[in-house]
Design a protein around this motif. Structure first.
Motif, PDB file in Angstrom:
ATOM      1  N   LEU A   2     -60.201 -24.270 -15.249  1.00  0.00           N
ATOM      2  CA  LEU A   2     -61.435 -24.175 -16.020  1.00  0.00           C
ATOM      3  C   LEU A   2     -61.287 -23.103 -17.086  1.00  0.00           C
ATOM      4  O   LEU A   2     -60.542 -22.128 -16.909  1.00  0.00           O
ATOM      5  CB  LEU A   2     -62.622 -23.861 -15.110  1.00  0.00           C
ATOM      6  CG  LEU A   2     -63.022 -24.942 -14.115  1.00  0.00           C
ATOM      7  CD1 LEU A   2     -64.126 -24.434 -13.190  1.00  0.00           C
ATOM      8  CD2 LEU A   2     -63.471 -26.210 -14.825  1.00  0.00           C
ATOM      9  N   SER A   3     -62.021 -23.248 -18.157  1.00  0.00           N
ATOM     10  CA  SER A   3     -61.913 -22.322 -19.285  1.00  0.00           C
ATOM     11  C   SER A   3     -62.480 -20.953 -18.931  1.00  0.00           C
ATOM     12  O   SER A   3     -63.593 -20.840 -18.411  1.00  0.00           O
ATOM     13  CB  SER A   3     -62.657 -22.892 -20.493  1.00  0.00           C
ATOM     14  OG  SER A   3     -62.745 -21.942 -21.523  1.00  0.00           O
ATOM     15  N   ASP A   4     -61.700 -19.911 -19.226  1.00  0.00           N
ATOM     16  CA  ASP A   4     -62.191 -18.535 -19.040  1.00  0.00           C
ATOM     17  C   ASP A   4     -63.370 -18.245 -19.954  1.00  0.00           C
ATOM     18  O   ASP A   4     -64.213 -17.404 -19.644  1.00  0.00           O
ATOM     19  CB  ASP A   4     -61.074 -17.526 -19.328  1.00  0.00           C
ATOM     20  CG  ASP A   4     -60.037 -17.491 -18.212  1.00  0.00           C
ATOM     21  OD1 ASP A   4     -60.413 -17.809 -17.067  1.00  0.00           O
ATOM     22  OD2 ASP A   4     -58.864 -17.173 -18.488  1.00  0.00           O
ATOM     23  N   GLU A   5     -63.422 -18.950 -21.086  1.00  0.00           N
ATOM     24  CA  GLU A   5     -64.503 -18.721 -22.048  1.00  0.00           C
ATOM     25  C   GLU A   5     -65.851 -19.191 -21.508  1.00  0.00           C
ATOM     26  O   GLU A   5     -66.899 -18.701 -21.924  1.00  0.00           O
ATOM     27  CB  GLU A   5     -64.178 -19.453 -23.355  1.00  0.00           C
ATOM     28  CG  GLU A   5     -65.131 -19.116 -24.489  1.00  0.00           C
ATOM     29  CD  GLU A   5     -64.778 -19.849 -25.769  1.00  0.00           C
ATOM     30  OE1 GLU A   5     -65.668 -19.966 -26.635  1.00  0.00           O
ATOM     31  OE2 GLU A   5     -63.621 -20.305 -25.900  1.00  0.00           O
ATOM     32  N   VAL A   6     -65.815 -20.115 -20.545  1.00  0.00           N
ATOM     33  CA  VAL A   6     -67.048 -20.658 -19.984  1.00  0.00           C
ATOM     34  C   VAL A   6     -67.339 -20.087 -18.591  1.00  0.00           C
ATOM     35  O   VAL A   6     -68.457 -19.664 -18.306  1.00  0.00           O
ATOM     36  CB  VAL A   6     -66.981 -22.203 -19.903  1.00  0.00           C
ATOM     37  CG1 VAL A   6     -68.259 -22.766 -19.265  1.00  0.00           C
ATOM     38  CG2 VAL A   6     -66.782 -22.794 -21.292  1.00  0.00           C
ATOM     39  N   PHE A   7     -66.323 -20.073 -17.738  1.00  0.00           N
ATOM     40  CA  PHE A   7     -66.529 -19.671 -16.345  1.00  0.00           C
ATOM     41  C   PHE A   7     -65.986 -18.275 -16.030  1.00  0.00           C
ATOM     42  O   PHE A   7     -66.094 -17.818 -14.892  1.00  0.00           O
ATOM     43  CB  PHE A   7     -65.873 -20.689 -15.404  1.00  0.00           C
ATOM     44  CG  PHE A   7     -66.574 -22.016 -15.376  1.00  0.00           C
ATOM     45  CD1 PHE A   7     -67.611 -22.256 -14.491  1.00  0.00           C
ATOM     46  CD2 PHE A   7     -66.191 -23.034 -16.247  1.00  0.00           C
ATOM     47  CE1 PHE A   7     -68.260 -23.481 -14.466  1.00  0.00           C
ATOM     48  CE2 PHE A   7     -66.831 -24.275 -16.228  1.00  0.00           C
ATOM     49  CZ  PHE A   7     -67.865 -24.495 -15.336  1.00  0.00           C
ATOM     50  N   GLY A   8     -65.423 -17.600 -17.033  1.00  0.00           N
ATOM     51  CA  GLY A   8     -64.876 -16.271 -16.770  1.00  0.00           C
ATOM     52  C   GLY A   8     -65.219 -15.264 -17.844  1.00  0.00           C
ATOM     53  O   GLY A   8     -64.535 -14.260 -18.012  1.00  0.00           O
ATOM     54  N   THR A   9     -66.311 -15.518 -18.557  1.00  0.00           N
ATOM     55  CA  THR A   9     -66.696 -14.617 -19.641  1.00  0.00           C
ATOM     56  C   THR A   9     -67.532 -13.451 -19.129  1.00  0.00           C
ATOM     57  O   THR A   9     -67.929 -13.412 -17.958  1.00  0.00           O
ATOM     58  CB  THR A   9     -67.497 -15.398 -20.718  1.00  0.00           C
ATOM     59  OG1 THR A   9     -67.683 -14.579 -21.868  1.00  0.00           O
ATOM     60  CG2 THR A   9     -68.850 -15.827 -20.175  1.00  0.00           C
ATOM     61  N   GLU A  10     -67.796 -12.499 -20.008  1.00  0.00           N
ATOM     62  CA  GLU A  10     -68.633 -11.352 -19.648  1.00  0.00           C
ATOM     63  C   GLU A  10     -70.072 -11.816 -19.390  1.00  0.00           C
ATOM     64  O   GLU A  10     -70.610 -12.641 -20.127  1.00  0.00           O
ATOM     65  CB  GLU A  10     -68.623 -10.340 -20.798  1.00  0.00           C
ATOM     66  CG  GLU A  10     -69.502  -9.122 -20.555  1.00  0.00           C
ATOM     67  CD  GLU A  10     -69.610  -8.239 -21.787  1.00  0.00           C
ATOM     68  OE1 GLU A  10     -70.384  -7.259 -21.729  1.00  0.00           O
ATOM     69  OE2 GLU A  10     -68.936  -8.523 -22.801  1.00  0.00           O
ATOM     70  N   VAL A  11     -70.671 -11.298 -18.325  1.00  0.00           N
ATOM     71  CA  VAL A  11     -72.047 -11.669 -17.976  1.00  0.00           C
ATOM     72  C   VAL A  11     -73.016 -10.804 -18.784  1.00  0.00           C
ATOM     73  O   VAL A  11     -73.051  -9.584 -18.616  1.00  0.00           O
ATOM     74  CB  VAL A  11     -72.297 -11.494 -16.466  1.00  0.00           C
ATOM     75  CG1 VAL A  11     -73.751 -11.837 -16.135  1.00  0.00           C
ATOM     76  CG2 VAL A  11     -71.349 -12.383 -15.672  1.00  0.00           C
ATOM     77  N   LYS A  12     -73.775 -11.432 -19.663  1.00  0.00           N
ATOM     78  CA  LYS A  12     -74.728 -10.709 -20.509  1.00  0.00           C
ATOM     79  C   LYS A  12     -76.142 -11.020 -20.026  1.00  0.00           C
ATOM     80  O   LYS A  12     -76.737 -12.041 -20.401  1.00  0.00           O
ATOM     81  CB  LYS A  12     -74.549 -11.122 -21.975  1.00  0.00           C
ATOM     82  CG  LYS A  12     -73.157 -10.818 -22.511  1.00  0.00           C
ATOM     83  CD  LYS A  12     -72.978 -11.298 -23.938  1.00  0.00           C
ATOM     84  CE  LYS A  12     -71.581 -10.986 -24.444  1.00  0.00           C
ATOM     85  NZ  LYS A  12     -71.359 -11.474 -25.826  1.00  0.00           N
TER      86      LYS A  12
END
Length: 207
Positions: A18-28
């Motif tokens: 899975l994409s880090d940009e979707v499932f591993g990004t910073e939680v804002k």
């Protein structure tokens, strides 16, 4: 990022990239506030209303002649100061809905998905196909998956047996990938997605 893929018996059957940009990004978390506030505002009915002088029943004829009566001049019995007259500055229906910018909406969705993945509350299944429409069976499956408290179940559209099995469970909800939203994500403890639905969510956030 790689996530473990299970079957309905919670047996490991593989892995999924899975994409880090979707499932591993910073939680804002501040984006959660902006998007949830907009969603709840859009649900407001805004149907308050009172009748102004043009909406109440009553003659439009002038009550009596302008001069010579010794009384204050009057133009209409519908005026606010008459009994049965319209309201002054009447309340009107209002639309409270508004739409945050797309970057904010997608950013909040990515943050929510990443939060589930980070906290181990994301469960990816090889398939969510069930044999029959049976609420008791799907409840037992959720218990087996260790997600029997409050779960959001996401699968591609057309899985009618799953939808009908889930709809009588008070604490669980089904949504297709295109219907997943921040408010419903944050209301649930676990996110259960099929392999195809996970990829559909990923594509939705990256387009």
């Amino acid at each position: 990022m790689k996530v473990t893929v299970y079957n309905l018996k919670r047996e490991q059957v593989g892995e999924l990239d899975l994409s880090d940009e979707v499932f591993g990004t910073e939680v804002k978390e501040h984006l959660f506030y902006e998007v949830v506030k907009a969603q709840l505002a859009s649900r407001r009915s805004g149907t308050k209303a009172t009748k102004e002088r043009s909406a109440v029943a009553g003659s439009t004829k002038k009550l009596y002649r302008q001069k010579g009566t010794g009384r204050a001049r009057q133009g209409s019995i519908r005026a606010p100061h008459h009994a049965g007259g319209g309201m002054a500055h009447a309340l009107e229906p209002k639309d409270w809905s508004y739409r945050p910018p797309r970057k904010v909406r997608i950013g909040a969705l990515k943050s929510a998905l990443s939060l589930f993945a980070k906290e181990g509350r994301l469960i990816v299944l090889d398939s969510l196909e069930v044999a029959e429409v049976k609420t008791k069976a799907i409840a037992a499956t959720l218990t087996t998956l260790q997600a029997d408290k409050k779960s959001l179940v996401v699968d591609t559209a057309g899985n009618d047996k799953l939808v009908k099995s889930l709809r009588n469970l008070e604490n669980h909800q089904y949504l297709p990938p295109e219907g997943v939203n921040v408010y419903d994500l944050l209301r649930h403890d676990h996110l259960i997605v099929s392999r195809d639905a996970a990829k559909a969510l990923e594509a939705r956030c990256l387009r």
